[in-house]
Write an enzyme that holds these catalytic residues in place. Structure first.
Site, PDB file in Angstrom:
ATOM      1  N   GLU A 189       0.820  -1.219   0.000  1.00 19.65           N
ATOM      2  CA  GLU A 189       0.000   0.000   0.000  1.00 19.65           C
ATOM      3  C   GLU A 189       0.847   1.260   0.000  1.00 19.65           C
ATOM      4  O   GLU A 189       0.525   2.249  -0.665  1.00 19.65           O
ATOM      5  CB  GLU A 189      -0.942   0.003   1.206  1.00 19.65           C
ATOM      6  N   HIS A 192       1.928   2.213  -3.356  1.00 19.73           N
ATOM      7  CA  HIS A 192       0.945   3.052  -4.059  1.00 19.73           C
ATOM      8  C   HIS A 192       1.024   4.498  -3.580  1.00 19.73           C
ATOM      9  O   HIS A 192       0.966   5.440  -4.383  1.00 19.73           O
ATOM     10  CB  HIS A 192      -0.467   2.523  -3.809  1.00 19.73           C
ATOM     11  N   TRP A 200       1.376  -4.828 -13.441  1.00 17.84           N
ATOM     12  CA  TRP A 200       0.690  -5.067 -14.717  1.00 17.84           C
ATOM     13  C   TRP A 200      -0.098  -3.847 -15.178  1.00 17.84           C
ATOM     14  O   TRP A 200      -0.873  -3.921 -16.127  1.00 17.84           O
ATOM     15  CB  TRP A 200      -0.254  -6.272 -14.589  1.00 17.84           C
ATOM     16  N   ASP A 209       3.103  -0.717 -16.139  1.00 22.14           N
ATOM     17  CA  ASP A 209       3.247   0.216 -15.020  1.00 22.14           C
ATOM     18  C   ASP A 209       4.161   1.377 -15.354  1.00 22.14           C
ATOM     19  O   ASP A 209       4.376   2.268 -14.528  1.00 22.14           O
ATOM     20  CB  ASP A 209       3.744  -0.511 -13.775  1.00 22.14           C
ATOM     21  N   GLN A 217       3.280  -7.754 -18.244  1.00 20.01           N
ATOM     22  CA  GLN A 217       2.585  -8.993 -17.910  1.00 20.01           C
ATOM     23  C   GLN A 217       1.106  -8.709 -17.750  1.00 20.01           C
ATOM     24  O   GLN A 217       0.688  -7.559 -17.631  1.00 20.01           O
ATOM     25  CB  GLN A 217       3.161  -9.612 -16.634  1.00 20.01           C
ATOM     26  N   ASP A 245       2.050 -13.165   1.668  1.00 19.24           N
ATOM     27  CA  ASP A 245       3.204 -12.405   2.134  1.00 19.24           C
ATOM     28  C   ASP A 245       4.533 -13.095   1.858  1.00 19.24           C
ATOM     29  O   ASP A 245       5.540 -12.444   1.603  1.00 19.24           O
ATOM     30  CB  ASP A 245       3.065 -12.117   3.631  1.00 19.24           C
TER      31      ASP A 245
END
Length: 365
Positions: A189, A192, A200, A209, A217, A245
């Protein structure tokens, strides 16, 4: 498990990587991000412990510094791409009014599971965000089923510019449940929050990206290192993918460029408030001396300037055994008359200026 809300959020205020790369670049020095963790809970189990919060901060710093233990199992074809972002996250110790505090707030709520921006507003059952130009606001709460976390991206309005993670996906031990108990939800997070997209892009081989060293991909896949799409082996171990994880292990050099340009550009106000953080006392794991005799726990943490500290002691599962204020004399802290089995523990020593977070072992010689 980070799910659909990311795509919805990015429609409103995402910035392109080309924009991120236009930010002013800064020398590759260590950057410190002050963090305030807001625990918003409607039941005791959701009111996670300080231990769990400190364990998450430690895991976060390992991930962003390429110091996570599982970096050794990165797919060899991608090892040369792996980056130390040279960013560390530390709990703030100055609140909005200039007072010392622990970096953690706790707010009871009657709101049910959160699934939108209600979490950012006190009058909607959450908590008003602290100045997002001064702090990275991290919220821990109960999220709707199927949602582990969500985040803003650079360009969001300041009232909702933060990161939210479900209490069962946050930190290590305590309420964190396998296979999401290594703190990687928050790592993803914050990626981001610092300008990264999923690797992707928006999905499909026509999307990307925008980062040069992450392969094109298609959308989210599992953790099989042999998975290929769009003519390339997928980077399934990247923190900006989806996976459990134990699967997510690294950022790339290209992602590092975007992250640091964002932090030194769009989010530069955060860095200007890095004096708000608690300093990590420079005590190595080998120099922290512990003695447990006659029901007295003595801890030597070296030369210090303060005369009081708060000590918290937890089991490895997050159960709090000790939480008390003690005097400090010549670097020694003593807890009198406690009964502890010889075992492994997590120790937090907190003052108004600094903290120690260590795993310790009490041995019977």
């Amino acid at each position: 498990m980070k799910l659909v809300i990311f795509s919805l959020l990015f429609l409103f205020a995402a910035i392109s990587n080309s924009e991120a790369n236009s930010y002013q670049t800064m020398e590759d020095t260590l950057l410190i991000v002050p963090v305030v963790v807001h625990v918003v809970y409607s039941s005791p189990v959701q009111n996670i412990s300080d231990y769990q919060i400190h364990s998450q901060i430690e895991a976060l710093n390992k991930d962003f510094r390429k110091k996570n233990e599982d970096v050794a199992i990165i797919d060899p074809i991608f090892k040369n791409f792996v980056a130390d972002i040279n960013i560390e996250f530390r709990l703030a110790h100055i609140d909005l009014n200039g007072n010392h505090f622990t970096g953690i707030t706790r707010t009871a709520t009657s709101h049910g599971p959160f699934g939108d921006n209600d979490i950012y507003f006190t009058n909607k059952g959450g908590l008003d965000i602290w100045d997002s130009h001064r702090y990275l606001n991290v919220y821990v709460c109960d999220l709707v089923t199927g949602l582990s976390g969500f985040s803003s991206s650079p360009g969001f309005i300041s009232d909702i510019d933060g990161v939210v993670v479900d209490y069962e996906y946050f930190g290590i031990g305590g309420t964190a449940k396998p296979p999401f108990n290594k703190g990687r939800t928050l790592t993803h997070e914050i990626g981001h929050w610092l300008g990264l997209k999923h690797i992707w892009g928006t999905g499909g081989c026509e999307s990307d990206d925008g980062i040069h060293d992450t392969p094109v991909q298609d959308a989210a896949v599992g953790c099989s290192k042999s998975y290929s799409s769009c003519g390339e082996v997928n980077m399934v171990q990247n923190f900006m993918g989806y996976g459990v994880d134990s699967c997510l292990l690294f950022f790339t050099q290209g992602q590092k460029e975007v992250i640091r340009n964002c932090l030194t550009g769009y989010r530069k106000d955060i860095l200007e408030n890095s004096s708000y953080v608690l300093n990590i006392l420079p005590v190595s794991s080998n120099s922290l001396l512990i003695s447990y005799m006659n029901r007295d726990l003595s801890i030597y943490i070296g030369s210090v300037t303060f005369d009081k500290a708060n000590i918290q002691l937890f089991t490895l599962l997050g159960e709090e055994l000790v939480n008390k204020s003690v005097n400090v004399s010549d670097g020694n802290l003593i807890i009198h008359n406690i009964s502890l089995p010889y075992s492994n523990y997590y120790l937090i020593v907190l003052t108004t200026e600094t903290y120690v977070y260590k795993r310790i072992v009490l041995l019977n010689f």
